[in-house]
Design a protein around this motif. Structure first.
Motif, PDB file in Angstrom:
ATOM      1  N   ALA A 252       8.335  35.812 -42.270  1.00 39.08           N
ATOM      2  CA  ALA A 252       9.348  36.665 -41.650  1.00 39.08           C
ATOM      3  C   ALA A 252      10.036  35.991 -40.476  1.00 39.08           C
ATOM      4  N   PHE A 253       9.502  34.845 -40.021  1.00 43.45           N
ATOM      5  CA  PHE A 253      10.054  34.198 -38.833  1.00 43.45           C
ATOM      6  C   PHE A 253      10.734  32.879 -39.180  1.00 43.45           C
ATOM      7  N   THR A 254      11.489  32.868 -40.247  1.00 44.70           N
ATOM      8  CA  THR A 254      12.240  31.674 -40.617  1.00 44.70           C
ATOM      9  C   THR A 254      13.379  31.475 -39.613  1.00 44.70           C
ATOM     10  N   PRO A 255      13.838  30.236 -39.439  1.00 40.64           N
ATOM     11  CA  PRO A 255      14.958  29.991 -38.518  1.00 40.64           C
ATOM     12  C   PRO A 255      16.176  30.854 -38.836  1.00 40.64           C
ATOM     13  N   ARG A 256      16.443  31.050 -40.110  1.00 35.96           N
ATOM     14  CA  ARG A 256      17.603  31.854 -40.496  1.00 35.96           C
ATOM     15  C   ARG A 256      17.426  33.312 -40.074  1.00 35.96           C
ATOM     16  N   ALA A 257      16.214  33.843 -40.275  1.00 32.96           N
ATOM     17  CA  ALA A 257      15.959  35.234 -39.919  1.00 32.96           C
ATOM     18  C   ALA A 257      16.044  35.440 -38.417  1.00 32.96           C
ATOM     19  N   VAL A 258      15.501  34.490 -37.657  1.00 32.86           N
ATOM     20  CA  VAL A 258      15.542  34.596 -36.195  1.00 32.86           C
ATOM     21  C   VAL A 258      16.988  34.510 -35.697  1.00 32.86           C
ATOM     22  N   ALA A 259      17.752  33.561 -36.224  1.00 38.36           N
ATOM     23  CA  ALA A 259      19.150  33.399 -35.806  1.00 38.36           C
ATOM     24  C   ALA A 259      19.965  34.652 -36.099  1.00 38.36           C
ATOM     25  N   ALA A 260      19.648  35.324 -37.194  1.00 40.54           N
ATOM     26  CA  ALA A 260      20.397  36.527 -37.567  1.00 40.54           C
ATOM     27  C   ALA A 260      20.195  37.657 -36.561  1.00 40.54           C
ATOM     28  N   MET A 261      19.105  37.612 -35.801  1.00 44.47           N
ATOM     29  CA  MET A 261      18.839  38.667 -34.826  1.00 44.47           C
ATOM     30  C   MET A 261      19.524  38.420 -33.486  1.00 44.47           C
ATOM     31  N   ARG A 262      20.106  37.242 -33.313  1.00 42.40           N
ATOM     32  CA  ARG A 262      20.740  36.925 -32.035  1.00 42.40           C
ATOM     33  C   ARG A 262      21.908  37.858 -31.745  1.00 42.40           C
ATOM     34  N   ARG A 263      22.776  38.046 -32.731  1.00 41.05           N
ATOM     35  CA  ARG A 263      23.949  38.906 -32.533  1.00 41.05           C
ATOM     36  C   ARG A 263      23.522  40.334 -32.264  1.00 41.05           C
ATOM     37  N   ARG A 264      22.537  40.812 -32.967  1.00 39.50           N
ATOM     38  CA  ARG A 264      22.063  42.174 -32.754  1.00 39.50           C
ATOM     39  C   ARG A 264      21.529  42.345 -31.343  1.00 39.50           C
ATOM     40  N   PHE A 265      20.752  41.371 -30.872  1.00 43.46           N
ATOM     41  CA  PHE A 265      20.181  41.484 -29.534  1.00 43.46           C
ATOM     42  C   PHE A 265      21.273  41.395 -28.467  1.00 43.46           C
ATOM     43  N   SER A 266      22.244  40.532 -28.689  1.00 41.59           N
ATOM     44  CA  SER A 266      23.368  40.435 -27.758  1.00 41.59           C
ATOM     45  C   SER A 266      24.117  41.761 -27.684  1.00 41.59           C
ATOM     46  N   ASP A 267      24.363  42.374 -28.833  1.00 44.59           N
ATOM     47  CA  ASP A 267      25.058  43.667 -28.868  1.00 44.59           C
ATOM     48  C   ASP A 267      24.257  44.753 -28.152  1.00 44.59           C
ATOM     49  N   LEU A 268      22.936  44.744 -28.324  1.00 43.50           N
ATOM     50  CA  LEU A 268      22.095  45.745 -27.663  1.00 43.50           C
ATOM     51  C   LEU A 268      22.188  45.614 -26.149  1.00 43.50           C
ATOM     52  N   ASN A 269      22.216  44.387 -25.652  1.00 41.46           N
ATOM     53  CA  ASN A 269      22.359  44.175 -24.217  1.00 41.46           C
ATOM     54  C   ASN A 269      23.738  44.609 -23.723  1.00 41.46           C
ATOM     55  N   GLU A 270      24.762  44.298 -24.488  1.00 42.83           N
ATOM     56  CA  GLU A 270      26.124  44.695 -24.115  1.00 42.83           C
ATOM     57  C   GLU A 270      26.254  46.218 -24.047  1.00 42.83           C
ATOM     58  N   GLU A 271      25.725  46.886 -25.056  1.00 38.84           N
ATOM     59  CA  GLU A 271      25.800  48.345 -25.098  1.00 38.84           C
ATOM     60  C   GLU A 271      25.073  48.973 -23.910  1.00 38.84           C
ATOM     61  N   LEU A 272      23.922  48.425 -23.581  1.00 44.53           N
ATOM     62  CA  LEU A 272      23.149  48.940 -22.454  1.00 44.53           C
ATOM     63  C   LEU A 272      23.903  48.750 -21.141  1.00 44.53           C
ATOM     64  N   LEU A 273      24.503  47.591 -20.955  1.00 45.01           N
ATOM     65  CA  LEU A 273      25.199  47.307 -19.715  1.00 45.01           C
ATOM     66  C   LEU A 273      26.449  48.160 -19.551  1.00 45.01           C
ATOM     67  N   GLU A 274      27.109  48.485 -20.642  1.00 48.79           N
ATOM     68  CA  GLU A 274      28.270  49.375 -20.563  1.00 48.79           C
ATOM     69  C   GLU A 274      27.893  50.703 -19.921  1.00 48.79           C
ATOM     70  N   ARG A 275      26.712  51.198 -20.264  1.00 49.19           N
ATOM     71  CA  ARG A 275      26.249  52.463 -19.695  1.00 49.19           C
ATOM     72  C   ARG A 275      25.710  52.298 -18.281  1.00 49.19           C
ATOM     73  N   ALA A 276      25.137  51.125 -17.999  1.00 48.81           N
ATOM     74  CA  ALA A 276      24.482  50.929 -16.700  1.00 48.81           C
ATOM     75  C   ALA A 276      25.425  50.511 -15.581  1.00 48.81           C
TER      76      ALA A 276
END
Length: 399
Positions: free
Chosen positions: A107-131
């Protein structure tokens, strides 16, 4: 005068500022028995790395099994789950370790990990918009934890509605097994832990019956061929701990360090180096336990067979024979990534690539959106009590 007898893992300085103490011990008593811990402590870098790389003499078998400070009442409450983690990948030796790690690594292939980068970036952006309109708050609770909790939930397969429940139960897990607790609080934490274990057990059963595109389903598909049901439950339970606790703790430690050093915001080209230096100097993990399978001679000390040992990665990361001026924060330190905060050898953290990705992404987004981030005047700096972890209980900031 500092002596080995002062090594008290229940003292606040053990987490907050142990470095002067450990420096003396590395020089004068690199291997010593801690009566407070009931274990031998190994402090020099070369010795810690050698022990990690020698599973035949320094066994992981049972190294994470329940805290030895648990009361008899708590042990009765836990029952058969008193040996929780007995089949977790970090708590066993080869050949079982090799089989489990091979399964988890799918489950921790380089491709799978890289695919989560955009999601994590978006989660931080969404949180900061509210904060942003609030102008400040508790970095630990409001900024460090939520994105990591949500990313971990998505990766594992925890429904969004259950995220808060899992986060609270993970706190019970952490406190019960990894930090000293008074006897009267232990049964409450034990009940919370059993509730958590039951939840994960049912989640695994549900995904086995109706698979989805998530980690639980992938692991559940291996039940009966490569893994047992219990092994999958323990894998899920413990990986949730990393995403809900360890990674956010490291982010909090890192931001505090960067603010104190006047290194905020981190230039984009230096983010990767900053992540490694922060993990080295303020690691979220203080070390790992092992059991000796035979008598071990080290620096004139005989560690008897069957002894519990703490491999102090915290001390190793400040070893002056490896890291020049180890107490000095150097964002461009060339060998910062030689730390062992994420383990070493066969027990190198299987989620290390994902953890590093989260830390880099968080520092990039936070630095861009909160360039004026600063410590709130008079805000107390306190760490949670722990035997093997470093995490802030709160970090009050303004922006």
């Amino acid at each position: 005068m500092i002596t080995a007898n002062d090594f008290d893992v229940s003292a606040a300085w053990h987490v907050a500022a142990p470095y002067d103490f450990l420096r003396v011990l590395r020089r004068e008593r690199p291997v010593f028995r801690s009566e407070h811990l009931g274990a031998y402590v190994i402090t020099r870098y070369e010795d810690v790395r050698a022990a990690y790389g020698d599973p035949r003499r320094f066994s992981s078998e049972g190294s994470l099994t329940i805290s030895r400070t648990l009361s008899e009442e708590t042990r009765r409450t836990l029952g058969e789950h008193g040996s929780f983690l007995s089949s977790f990948v970090a708590n066993i030796d080869p050949p079982a370790h090799t089989r489990l790690r091979r399964s988890v690594s799918r489950a921790f292939t380089p491709r799978a990990v890289a695919a989560m980068r955009r999601r994590f970036s978006d989660l931080n952006e969404e949180l900061l918009e509210r904060a942003l309109p609030r102008g400040g708050g508790d970095f630990v609770a409001e900024l460090a934890h939520p994105p990591s909790v949500k990313l971990t939930a998505r990766f594992i397969g925890v429904p969004e509605a259950d995220e808060a429940f899992v986060q609270e139960r993970v706190k019970d897990w952490f406190q019960l097994f990894l930090s000293p607790q008074p006897a009267e609080r232990q049964p409450v934490l034990a009940e919370g832990f059993l509730t958590y274990l039951d939840y994960v057990d049912k989640l695994v059963a549900a995904r086995a019956a109706e698979p989805r595109d998530d980690f639980v389903s992938l692991m559940a598909s291996l039940i009966g061929t490569e893994l047992s049901h219990r092994e999958v439950v323990e894998l899920i339970s413990t990986i949730l701990l990393g995403g809900n606790d360890t990674v956010p703790n490291q982010l909090g430690n890192s931001v505090l360090r960067l603010l104190r050093e006047g290194a905020w915001p981190v230039p984009p080209a230096m983010v990767q180096s900053a992540v490694e230096e922060c993990m080295r100097i303020d690691g979220a993990s203080l070390g790992s336990f092992r059991h000796t399978t035979t008598d071990v001679e080290m620096h004139g000390v005989t560690i008897p067979a069957g002894s519990l040992c703490l491999l102090s990665t915290d001390s190793a990361a400040h070893d002056e024979t490896v890291f020049t001026e180890p107490e000095r924060f150097r964002i461009d330190r060339r060998n910062a990534d030689a730390h062992m905060t994420l383990g070493y050898g066969i027990h190198f953290c299987v989620g290390a690539a994902l953890a590093r990705l989260q830390l880099r992404t968080a520092l990039e987004v936070l630095g861009r959106r909160l360039p004026g981030l600063r410590l709130a005047p008079g805000g107390p700096i306190a760490y949670r009590a722990s035997i093997v972890g470093r995490g802030l209980s709160a970090l009050h900031v303004e922006w």
